[in-house]
Design a protein around this motif. Structure first.
Motif, PDB file in Angstrom:
ATOM      1  N   ARG A  63      -2.069  12.237   9.332  1.00 58.32           N
ATOM      2  CA  ARG A  63      -2.123  10.913   8.719  1.00 58.32           C
ATOM      3  C   ARG A  63      -0.805  10.230   9.018  1.00 58.32           C
ATOM      4  NH1 ARG A  63      -2.970   9.303   2.351  1.00 58.32           N
ATOM      5  NH2 ARG A  63      -2.379   7.134   2.630  1.00 58.32           N
ATOM      6  N   ASN A  64      -0.893   9.009   9.492  1.00 61.13           N
ATOM      7  CA  ASN A  64       0.310   8.266   9.841  1.00 61.13           C
ATOM      8  C   ASN A  64       0.391   7.037   8.953  1.00 61.13           C
ATOM      9  OD1 ASN A  64       2.417   6.925  11.017  1.00 61.13           O
ATOM     10  ND2 ASN A  64       1.770   7.412  13.093  1.00 61.13           N
ATOM     11  N   SER A  65       1.377   7.025   8.073  1.00 61.03           N
ATOM     12  CA  SER A  65       1.529   5.867   7.188  1.00 61.03           C
ATOM     13  C   SER A  65       2.832   5.131   7.467  1.00 61.03           C
ATOM     14  CB  SER A  65       1.463   6.313   5.723  1.00 61.03           C
ATOM     15  OG  SER A  65       2.427   7.305   5.477  1.00 61.03           O
ATOM     16  N   PRO A  96      -9.205   4.355   7.923  1.00 54.95           N
ATOM     17  CA  PRO A  96     -10.158   4.367   6.815  1.00 54.95           C
ATOM     18  C   PRO A  96      -9.852   3.326   5.751  1.00 54.95           C
ATOM     19  CG  PRO A  96      -8.731   6.267   6.672  1.00 54.95           C
ATOM     20  CD  PRO A  96      -8.391   5.564   7.947  1.00 54.95           C
ATOM     21  N   ARG A  97      -8.579   2.960   5.582  1.00 57.00           N
ATOM     22  CA  ARG A  97      -8.216   1.981   4.548  1.00 57.00           C
ATOM     23  C   ARG A  97      -7.056   1.108   5.013  1.00 57.00           C
ATOM     24  NH1 ARG A  97     -12.457   2.872   1.964  1.00 57.00           N
ATOM     25  NH2 ARG A  97     -12.576   4.324   0.255  1.00 57.00           N
ATOM     26  N   ILE A  98      -7.287  -0.197   4.986  1.00 58.11           N
ATOM     27  CA  ILE A  98      -6.265  -1.197   5.272  1.00 58.11           C
ATOM     28  C   ILE A  98      -6.359  -2.235   4.163  1.00 58.11           C
ATOM     29  CG2 ILE A  98      -5.484  -2.991   6.874  1.00 58.11           C
ATOM     30  CD1 ILE A  98      -5.222  -0.145   8.016  1.00 58.11           C
ATOM     31  N   GLN A 137      -0.865  -1.844   2.744  1.00 57.78           N
ATOM     32  CA  GLN A 137      -1.387  -0.480   2.813  1.00 57.78           C
ATOM     33  C   GLN A 137      -2.074  -0.254   4.153  1.00 57.78           C
ATOM     34  OE1 GLN A 137      -3.995  -0.116  -0.530  1.00 57.78           O
ATOM     35  NE2 GLN A 137      -2.334  -0.170  -2.016  1.00 57.78           N
ATOM     36  N   ARG A 138      -1.589   0.749   4.857  1.00 57.66           N
ATOM     37  CA  ARG A 138      -2.143   1.093   6.166  1.00 57.66           C
ATOM     38  C   ARG A 138      -2.304   2.605   6.229  1.00 57.66           C
ATOM     39  NH1 ARG A 138       0.209   3.321  10.591  1.00 57.66           N
ATOM     40  NH2 ARG A 138      -0.686   2.875  12.601  1.00 57.66           N
ATOM     41  N   MET A 139      -3.542   3.059   6.215  1.00 63.90           N
ATOM     42  CA  MET A 139      -3.809   4.478   6.398  1.00 63.90           C
ATOM     43  C   MET A 139      -4.410   4.650   7.778  1.00 63.90           C
ATOM     44  SD  MET A 139      -6.180   7.116   4.277  1.00 63.90           S
ATOM     45  CE  MET A 139      -6.214   8.838   4.740  1.00 63.90           C
TER      46      MET A 139
END
Length: 153
Positions: A63-65, A96-98, A137-139
């Motif tokens: 996972r790169n955040s 998956p989530r932005i 938020q950047r997943m």
């Protein structure tokens, strides 16, 4: 020939939730044997429609955040020890989530795009790429399939 494919709406909501809730650990690449994670391996199935993944033995995933600087996905240990660049069969980045994002463009020398929830980007090995600074938020889940397990994995 280098290729970059951007696909939207790739997973149903339940799959997005499973990918989002998965424990990716401390953010460093982890090795996964084939068959160990069926939901994430659907990403491999999509990669197979664009790249030859015959003979892969597993994949790195993380996972790169943060916003990594320009780089090429490669066997990092081999590069550090010998200076050789050995790349995976392709690279995949799934979002998956932005939420509430400003900035955060994925970029190469030729392409720039903004991340979007439920977007998958698959690209040829050896493409130098990075992510611009951002807020919000950047997943991003990165996945690299390999025919030979990278050193140190």
């Amino acid at each position: 020939m280098q290729k970059l494919v951007i696909l939207d709406g790739v997973f149903d909501p339940a799959e997005v939730d499973l990918i989002t809730a998965f424990d990716y650990g401390d953010g460093r690449e982890k090795w996964y044997e084939l068959g160990s994670n069926p939901v994430h391996e659907k990403i491999l199935d999509i990669c197979r429609t664009h790249f030859d993944l015959s003979g892969i033995v597993g994949y790195e995933m993380w996972r790169n955040s943060s916003n990594p600087g320009r780089h090429i996905d490669k066997d990092e240990v081999l590069f550090e020890k010998e200076g050789r660049v050995v790349t995976p069969q392709c690279s995949a980045v799934y979002y998956p989530r932005i939420a509430n994002m400003n900035g955060g463009e994925f970029y190469t020398d030729d392409v720039r795009y903004f991340p979007k929830t439920n977007r998958l980007v698959v690209f040829s090995p050896g493409i130098e790429h990075g992510v611009s600074a951002y807020t919000g938020q950047r997943m991003a889940v990165s996945l690299n399939p390999w025919r030979v397990r990278p050193h140190g994995r």
